[in-house]
Scaffold this active site. Structure first.
Site, PDB file in Angstrom:
ATOM      1  N   LYS A  41     -13.935 -74.719 -32.336  1.00 48.76           N
ATOM      2  CA  LYS A  41     -13.045 -75.131 -33.437  1.00 48.76           C
ATOM      3  C   LYS A  41     -13.229 -76.609 -33.799  1.00 48.76           C
ATOM      4  O   LYS A  41     -13.175 -76.974 -34.975  1.00 48.76           O
ATOM      5  CB  LYS A  41     -11.599 -74.844 -33.030  1.00 48.76           C
ATOM      6  N   ARG A 119       1.297 -74.094 -31.997  1.00 49.92           N
ATOM      7  CA  ARG A 119       0.743 -73.274 -30.915  1.00 49.92           C
ATOM      8  C   ARG A 119       1.609 -72.053 -30.615  1.00 49.92           C
ATOM      9  O   ARG A 119       1.162 -71.143 -29.932  1.00 49.92           O
ATOM     10  CB  ARG A 119       0.605 -74.098 -29.635  1.00 49.92           C
ATOM     11  N   ARG A 158     -20.425 -74.508 -18.818  1.00 49.73           N
ATOM     12  CA  ARG A 158     -20.409 -75.914 -19.235  1.00 49.73           C
ATOM     13  C   ARG A 158     -20.510 -76.833 -18.025  1.00 49.73           C
ATOM     14  O   ARG A 158     -19.872 -76.618 -16.993  1.00 49.73           O
ATOM     15  CB  ARG A 158     -19.122 -76.195 -20.014  1.00 49.73           C
ATOM     16  N   ARG A 191     -16.067 -78.765 -14.528  1.00 52.97           N
ATOM     17  CA  ARG A 191     -14.643 -79.080 -14.496  1.00 52.97           C
ATOM     18  C   ARG A 191     -13.899 -77.971 -13.774  1.00 52.97           C
ATOM     19  O   ARG A 191     -14.234 -76.789 -13.931  1.00 52.97           O
ATOM     20  CB  ARG A 191     -14.105 -79.214 -15.925  1.00 52.97           C
ATOM     21  N   ARG A 202      -6.631 -69.107 -18.812  1.00 51.79           N
ATOM     22  CA  ARG A 202      -6.345 -69.895 -20.014  1.00 51.79           C
ATOM     23  C   ARG A 202      -6.409 -69.032 -21.267  1.00 51.79           C
ATOM     24  O   ARG A 202      -5.571 -69.152 -22.171  1.00 51.79           O
ATOM     25  CB  ARG A 202      -7.341 -71.053 -20.128  1.00 51.79           C
TER      26      ARG A 202
END
Length: 250
Positions: A41, A119, A158, A191, A202
């Protein structure tokens, strides 16, 4: 790729004015951007800003910038900082207060793209009321969508450099030497919230929070779903095509 839009007023709030106002545009776009973590996004926001001139307004950017800027006592940002320091989620009311303190940004002559707000359904309802009070209307709510399995693969692959913050991906954008940053030679790390299990949690939380939100905007005829698969340029083309299909000149 980098957006040159001045967001000083958005980051600092209050009576702050951007020292470099946006160039005049033939139309000021009022958009909301939705999409789960890893969907790309932010990249699409940059492309839209460059093409439409609308300023990307991210609540996450405000929270991050607050770590390096003085925060006025009694402000919404001060309340948000206190909640985060206690390990709490920033409340809907505090986030709305933060946006209320920045209503001059909603009237920006270049337009706006809200990212990270709303949100929840409660935030969306509050935003409806705020925009009505400011005599503003949304043109569209762009929702970038991708299957959970692809999002998990994107995020769990990632790797980041803890020193220079460069970002890589084990398959899509690997470093020249496995596990080592191309720019500074530091060992790359994953991470903690990028492992597959954490990513799935998530995404579940995002889906639960935004399903009512998407329905809210669908009922208003504002929701524009975009398949976020493929290269960023192709996704961007889909976005412009979808806006044009709504008889909204781009």
């Amino acid at each position: 790729m980098s957006v040159t839009t001045d967001r000083t007023a958005w980051i600092e709030g209050g009576c702050t004015v951007c020292p470099h106002p946006p160039a005049k545009v033939h139309r000021a776009w009022h958009l909301v951007l939705l999409g789960p973590p890893g969907v790309g996004k932010g990249t699409q926001a940059e492309l839209l800003a460059q093409t439409l001139g609308a300023c990307p307004l991210s609540t996450g950017e405000v929270f991050r910038a607050a770590r390096h800027h003085p925060v006025a006592p009694g402000s919404a940002m001060a309340a948000a900082q206190a909640q985060m320091q206690r390990g709490e989620l920033v409340t809907d009311e505090t986030v709305l207060d933060l946006v209320r303190e920045r209503t001059r940004c909603l009237h920006c002559s270049g337009g706006f793209m809200l990212d990270g707000f709303p949100r929840t359904l409660a935030q969306a309802t509050a935003l409806d009321a705020l925009l009505a009070r400011e005599s503003l209307t949304l043109d569209a709510v762009i929702s970038y969508d991708l299957p959970a399995a692809q999002l998990i693969a994107r995020l769990s692959g990632r790797r980041v450099c803890p020193k220079c913050k460069a970002v890589f991906h084990v398959t899509a954008h690997p470093p020249r030497a496995a596990g080592v940053c191309d720019q500074c030679g530091t060992a790359l790390v994953q991470r903690p919230d990028d492992n597959a299990t954490a990513v799935a949690v998530r995404l579940d939380a995002y889906a639960a929070a935004t399903a009512p939100l998407a329905q809210h905007y669908r009922a208003q005829g504002l929701l524009v779903p975009i398949v976020a698969d493929g290269e960023p340029a192709r996704i961007f083309s889909r976005t412009l095509e979808a806006l044009a299909a709504r008889s909204v000149p781009v």
